[in-house]
Design a protein around this motif. Structure first.
Motif, PDB file in Angstrom:
ATOM      1  N   LEU A  25      -4.667  -4.859   3.021  1.00 32.40           N
ATOM      2  CA  LEU A  25      -4.463  -3.835   2.005  1.00 32.40           C
ATOM      3  C   LEU A  25      -4.284  -2.460   2.632  1.00 32.40           C
ATOM      4  O   LEU A  25      -3.434  -1.679   2.207  1.00 32.40           O
ATOM      5  N   LEU A  29      -0.608  -0.696   2.001  1.00 32.85           N
ATOM      6  CA  LEU A  29      -0.498   0.550   1.231  1.00 32.85           C
ATOM      7  C   LEU A  29      -0.302   1.766   2.129  1.00 32.85           C
ATOM      8  O   LEU A  29      -0.205   2.884   1.631  1.00 32.85           O
ATOM      9  N   LEU A  31      -2.371   3.292   4.049  1.00 30.32           N
ATOM     10  CA  LEU A  31      -3.446   4.254   3.814  1.00 30.32           C
ATOM     11  C   LEU A  31      -3.868   4.998   5.069  1.00 30.32           C
ATOM     12  O   LEU A  31      -4.279   6.156   4.988  1.00 30.32           O
ATOM     13  N   PRO A  48       3.644  -0.937   5.835  1.00 25.83           N
ATOM     14  CA  PRO A  48       4.174  -1.842   4.814  1.00 25.83           C
ATOM     15  C   PRO A  48       5.375  -2.656   5.284  1.00 25.83           C
ATOM     16  O   PRO A  48       5.716  -3.650   4.676  1.00 25.83           O
TER      17      PRO A  48
END
Length: 61
Positions: A25, A29, A31, A48
């Protein structure tokens, strides 16, 4: 005694899967770039556009 060992092992496996999902994740994303921190060199998913398994890895299996 065996029930306690089974529960501890299941808990550890669940914790590992939770951490792996968080890593996917985090990379999916993007992040780490948005929040401004760097990931270690051994990190599997850097953004990504990265894939979990490349086409060459899939063909060899």
């Amino acid at each position: 005694m065996l029930k306690a060992v089974n529960r501890v092992l299941l808990g550890l496996i669940g914790l590992g899967l939770f951490a792996l999902g968080g890593g996917v994740l985090l990379g999916g994303l993007d992040l780490h770039r948005r929040r401004g921190f760097d990931v270690p060199g051994w990190w599997l998913f850097r953004g990504p556009d990265d894939v979990v398994m490349a086409a060459t890895e899939v063909r060899t299996r």
